[in-house]
Enzyme design. Structure first.
Site, PDB file in Angstrom:
ATOM      1  N   ASP A 100      36.052  27.894  44.129  1.00 40.48           N
ATOM      2  CA  ASP A 100      36.904  27.607  42.976  1.00 40.48           C
ATOM      3  C   ASP A 100      37.691  28.835  42.535  1.00 40.48           C
ATOM      4  OD1 ASP A 100      34.809  29.052  41.987  1.00 40.48           O
ATOM      5  OD2 ASP A 100      34.216  27.619  40.443  1.00 40.48           O
ATOM      6  N   LYS A 151      27.248  36.641  31.965  1.00 41.80           N
ATOM      7  CA  LYS A 151      27.891  36.019  30.805  1.00 41.80           C
ATOM      8  C   LYS A 151      27.483  36.694  29.486  1.00 41.80           C
ATOM      9  CE  LYS A 151      28.548  31.489  32.944  1.00 41.80           C
ATOM     10  NZ  LYS A 151      28.107  31.860  34.299  1.00 41.80           N
ATOM     11  N   ASP A 209      40.116  31.989  38.684  1.00 34.50           N
ATOM     12  CA  ASP A 209      39.042  31.004  38.693  1.00 34.50           C
ATOM     13  C   ASP A 209      39.641  29.696  38.177  1.00 34.50           C
ATOM     14  OD1 ASP A 209      36.935  29.346  38.033  1.00 34.50           O
ATOM     15  OD2 ASP A 209      36.019  30.711  36.595  1.00 34.50           O
TER      16      ASP A 209
END
Length: 288
Positions: A100, A151, A209
């Protein structure tokens, strides 16, 4: 060189598209995403591509034929499990790529740096303005990875360089990946390799992305020619305006409509006098 492409999950806001269209076939500037990836890999000497498919492999096979090899996951294996499943039996250095990410990463330079360092695994890094959505990678002066922060909350990241989703891998790394279950390469395998041959290299250039509607739209607008791209089979009313947009096969734009910086996927229908800006539309209506 061999490449393994992982067709991973996209964000939930793109599921209206990806539940019907295999991720590898999701169009970027009216061409399947995988077409862009294969061209990029071929430009850097990749002559064998193994595609890890979660579902709907038939549509991909129908388009790409024997240009790639297909490995189907009967159940989700995670990023690490998918690499091990697709790369089973490989005995030479290979490249693993997230399915992706649209990029012009200098893969040749990344592989050369990997060999120079005698690395077991080398991660491509890319700087971003907001690293909170990604895995942040910290390295020492020699490029060895010292720390991962997956993250991080906004404003707390120790670096702005993130895991760009492309790895050069030695086959012995596969021995670290347990079989028979889902494995996260980021959370389970990378930490085992810190201090044991894991390096990273930051690369400038294009990186996108496409896992969210916003980034999917941006990827299309970046890939289209100046002014936009309209498939010859699309039907646009004479008084409609289509500006800086991608219009797919069989799409229709009604009378008096105005479409600006949008992606109209195949068979999308835009009503008379509708006004759209920064939208992604498929044949069921706006996706975003």
């Amino acid at each position: 060189m061999i490449a393994v492409i992982l067709v991973g999950g996209f964000g939930t806001r793109l599921r209206p598209l990806t539940e019907r269209v295999p991720k590898a076939m999701l169009p970027i500037a009216n061409r399947p995403f995988l077409e862009h990836q294969l061209e990029h890999l071929a430009a850097h000497g990749v002559d064998r591509v193994i595609l890890s498919c979660g579902y709907q492999p038939d549509a991909i096979r129908a388009h790409f034929g024997d240009r790639v090899e297909y490995v189907v996951e009967d159940e989700p294996l995670g990023t690490g499990g998918a690499i091990a499943h697709a790369a089973r039996g490989l005995t030479e250095t290979f490249v693993a790529c997230n399915g992706d990410v649209l990029t012009d990463l200098d893969l040749t330079a990344l592989a050369a740096r990997h060999r120079e360092r005698g690395a077991r695994m080398t991660l491509a890094l890319h700087p971003v303005e907001d690293p909170s959505r990604y895995g942040v990678v910290v390295t020492d002066a020699a490029g060895a990875v010292t720390r991962f922060v997956e993250k991080p909350p906004p404003g707390t990241a120790p670096s702005d360089t993130i895991n760009a989703g492309t790895y050069v891998v030695e086959p012995d790394v596969l021995e670290l990946i347990p079989s028979g279950r889902a494995v996260s390469v980021e959370r389970e395998i990378f930490p085992q390799l810190v201090g044991g041959g894991l390096y990273a290299h930051a690369e400038p250039g294009r990186w996108r992305d496409i896992g969210t509607p916003e980034s999917y739209l941006a990827a299309n607008l970046e890939a289209m020619p100046p002014g936009g791209l309209v498939d010859p089979s699309a039907r646009i009313a004479p008084d409609a305006e289509v500006i800086d947009s991608v219009v797919g096969a069989g799409a229709e734009v009604g009378a008096g409509a105005r479409v600006h910086r949008c992606v109209l996927l195949p068979a999308a229908r835009i009503a008379n006098r509708a006004i759209l800006h920064n939208a992604v539309v498929d044949d069921g209506g706006p996706v975003w």
